[in-house]
Design a protein around this motif. Structure first.
Motif, mmCIF file in Angstrom:
data_model
loop_
_atom_site.group_PDB
_atom_site.id
_atom_site.type_symbol
_atom_site.label_atom_id
_atom_site.label_comp_id
_atom_site.label_asym_id
_atom_site.label_seq_id
_atom_site.Cartn_x
_atom_site.Cartn_y
_atom_site.Cartn_z
ATOM 1 N N VAL A 25 -39.824 40.240 -29.429
ATOM 2 C CA VAL A 25 -39.201 39.336 -30.403
ATOM 3 C C VAL A 25 -40.099 38.133 -30.642
ATOM 4 N N LEU A 26 -40.561 37.527 -29.567
ATOM 5 C CA LEU A 26 -41.410 36.353 -29.697
ATOM 6 C C LEU A 26 -42.722 36.697 -30.388
ATOM 7 N N GLY A 27 -43.300 37.832 -30.052
ATOM 8 C CA GLY A 27 -44.525 38.267 -30.711
ATOM 9 C C GLY A 27 -44.323 38.451 -32.207
ATOM 10 N N PHE A 28 -43.205 39.062 -32.590
ATOM 11 C CA PHE A 28 -42.912 39.260 -34.008
ATOM 12 C C PHE A 28 -42.736 37.919 -34.720
ATOM 13 N N LEU A 29 -41.942 37.029 -34.128
ATOM 14 C CA LEU A 29 -41.714 35.722 -34.768
ATOM 15 C C LEU A 29 -42.999 34.902 -34.846
ATOM 16 N N ALA A 30 -43.819 34.975 -33.810
ATOM 17 C CA ALA A 30 -45.079 34.225 -33.827
ATOM 18 C C ALA A 30 -46.022 34.772 -34.894
ATOM 19 N N ALA A 31 -46.018 36.078 -35.082
ATOM 20 C CA ALA A 31 -46.877 36.685 -36.109
ATOM 21 C C ALA A 31 -46.379 36.361 -37.513
ATOM 22 N N VAL A 48 -35.794 47.811 -32.043
ATOM 23 C CA VAL A 48 -34.981 47.571 -30.849
ATOM 24 C C VAL A 48 -33.539 47.339 -31.303
ATOM 25 N N ASP A 49 -32.578 47.686 -30.472
ATOM 26 C CA ASP A 49 -31.163 47.489 -30.750
ATOM 27 C C ASP A 49 -30.867 46.015 -31.066
ATOM 28 N N GLU A 50 -30.034 45.778 -32.081
ATOM 29 C CA GLU A 50 -29.720 44.411 -32.491
ATOM 30 C C GLU A 50 -29.085 43.586 -31.377
ATOM 31 N N GLY A 51 -28.260 44.199 -30.549
ATOM 32 C CA GLY A 51 -27.640 43.479 -29.435
ATOM 33 C C GLY A 51 -28.681 42.977 -28.445
ATOM 34 N N ALA A 52 -29.676 43.804 -28.156
ATOM 35 C CA ALA A 52 -30.746 43.406 -27.240
ATOM 36 C C ALA A 52 -31.566 42.276 -27.851
ATOM 37 N N VAL A 53 -31.789 42.343 -29.161
ATOM 38 C CA VAL A 53 -32.540 41.281 -29.841
ATOM 39 C C VAL A 53 -31.755 39.973 -29.803
ATOM 40 N N SER A 54 -30.454 40.037 -30.045
ATOM 41 C CA SER A 54 -29.619 38.826 -30.011
ATOM 42 C C SER A 54 -29.636 38.175 -28.633
ATOM 43 N N LEU A 60 -34.602 33.098 -25.380
ATOM 44 C CA LEU A 60 -35.785 32.380 -25.875
ATOM 45 C C LEU A 60 -35.405 30.985 -26.377
ATOM 46 N N LYS A 61 -34.223 30.863 -26.943
ATOM 47 C CA LYS A 61 -33.744 29.544 -27.393
ATOM 48 C C LYS A 61 -33.527 28.630 -26.191
ATOM 49 N N ASP A 62 -32.979 29.182 -25.103
ATOM 50 C CA ASP A 62 -32.777 28.394 -23.881
ATOM 51 C C ASP A 62 -34.104 27.870 -23.332
ATOM 52 N N ARG A 63 -35.188 28.578 -23.619
ATOM 53 C CA ARG A 63 -36.519 28.157 -23.164
ATOM 54 C C ARG A 63 -37.246 27.327 -24.227
ATOM 55 N N ASP A 64 -36.538 27.034 -25.320
ATOM 56 C CA ASP A 64 -37.077 26.204 -26.410
ATOM 57 C C ASP A 64 -38.320 26.774 -27.072
ATOM 58 N N VAL A 65 -38.412 28.098 -27.175
ATOM 59 C CA VAL A 65 -39.561 28.693 -27.866
ATOM 60 C C VAL A 65 -39.174 29.299 -29.212
ATOM 61 N N VAL A 66 -37.871 29.361 -29.491
ATOM 62 C CA VAL A 66 -37.399 29.733 -30.823
ATOM 63 C C VAL A 66 -36.351 28.718 -31.258
ATOM 64 N N GLU A 67 -36.169 28.654 -32.565
ATOM 65 C CA GLU A 67 -35.175 27.745 -33.147
ATOM 66 C C GLU A 67 -34.151 28.569 -33.913
ATOM 67 N N HIS A 68 -32.928 28.046 -33.981
ATOM 68 C CA HIS A 68 -31.823 28.777 -34.585
ATOM 69 C C HIS A 68 -31.098 27.864 -35.563
ATOM 70 N N LYS A 69 -30.858 28.371 -36.768
ATOM 71 C CA LYS A 69 -30.085 27.630 -37.763
ATOM 72 C C LYS A 69 -29.268 28.642 -38.548
ATOM 73 N N ALA A 70 -27.937 28.461 -38.545
ATOM 74 C CA ALA A 70 -27.002 29.408 -39.161
ATOM 75 C C ALA A 70 -27.266 30.789 -38.558
ATOM 76 N N SER A 86 -44.985 32.138 -20.641
ATOM 77 C CA SER A 86 -45.803 33.254 -20.159
ATOM 78 C C SER A 86 -45.619 34.528 -20.973
ATOM 79 N N GLY A 87 -44.443 34.767 -21.505
ATOM 80 C CA GLY A 87 -44.220 35.962 -22.307
ATOM 81 C C GLY A 87 -45.043 35.954 -23.577
ATOM 82 N N TYR A 88 -45.248 34.787 -24.141
ATOM 83 C CA TYR A 88 -46.070 34.660 -25.348
ATOM 84 C C TYR A 88 -47.514 35.026 -25.034
ATOM 85 N N GLU A 89 -47.990 34.536 -23.918
ATOM 86 C CA GLU A 89 -49.375 34.826 -23.512
ATOM 87 C C GLU A 89 -49.574 36.327 -23.294
#
Length: 123
Positions: A25-31, A48-54, A60-70, A86-89
């Motif tokens: 997920v992070l790799g996709f969003l970063a790209a 990947v299953d939508e539930g697993a992505v959610s 990832l939001k708890d680790r402050d590496v993604v942002e969420h709005k609506a 570390s997951g990003y690396e």
């Protein structure tokens, strides 16, 4: 997430070890750091299953590496925080090994100026 046949044949099993869902997920969003996506769009893009992505997005939001709005999610624009995760690396290193390092400016030269029609339909 699929890979091309050449990568399949020429990459060791260790190198092909699956990335975790949060890493994918992070790799996709970063790209795609110039856009925000719904969880189901991310799930479709990475296979990947939508539930697993959610769940991954929440972690990832708890680790402050993604942002969420609506209903939209985007990678953080805080590059320092992102680089310390570390997951990003790991995801970046694996994708660079398999596909070569990305040259964003070269990519942007060829990027469409208008969003894909499927994005337009969601507005």
């Amino acid at each position: 997430m699929s890979i091309d046949r050449d990568t399949f044949e020429n990459t060791s099993e260790e190198e092909l070890a699956d990335l975790s869902v949060p890493e994918q997920v992070l790799g996709f969003l970063a790209a795609n750091d110039e856009r925000a996506f719904k969880a189901r769009e991310i799930a479709t893009q990475i296979g990947v299953d939508e539930g697993a992505v959610s769940t991954a997005l929440s972690r990832l939001k708890d680790r402050d590496v993604v942002e969420h709005k609506a209903t939209y999610w985007a990678v953080t624009d805080d590059t320092g925080r992102l680089e310390r995760y570390s997951g990003y690396e790991r995801a970046t290193a694996l994708f660079n090994d398999q596909l070569g390092a990305e040259e964003k400016e070269s990519w942007r030269e060829h990027a469409p100026s208008e969003p894909h029609p499927s994005v337009e339909n969601e507005r």
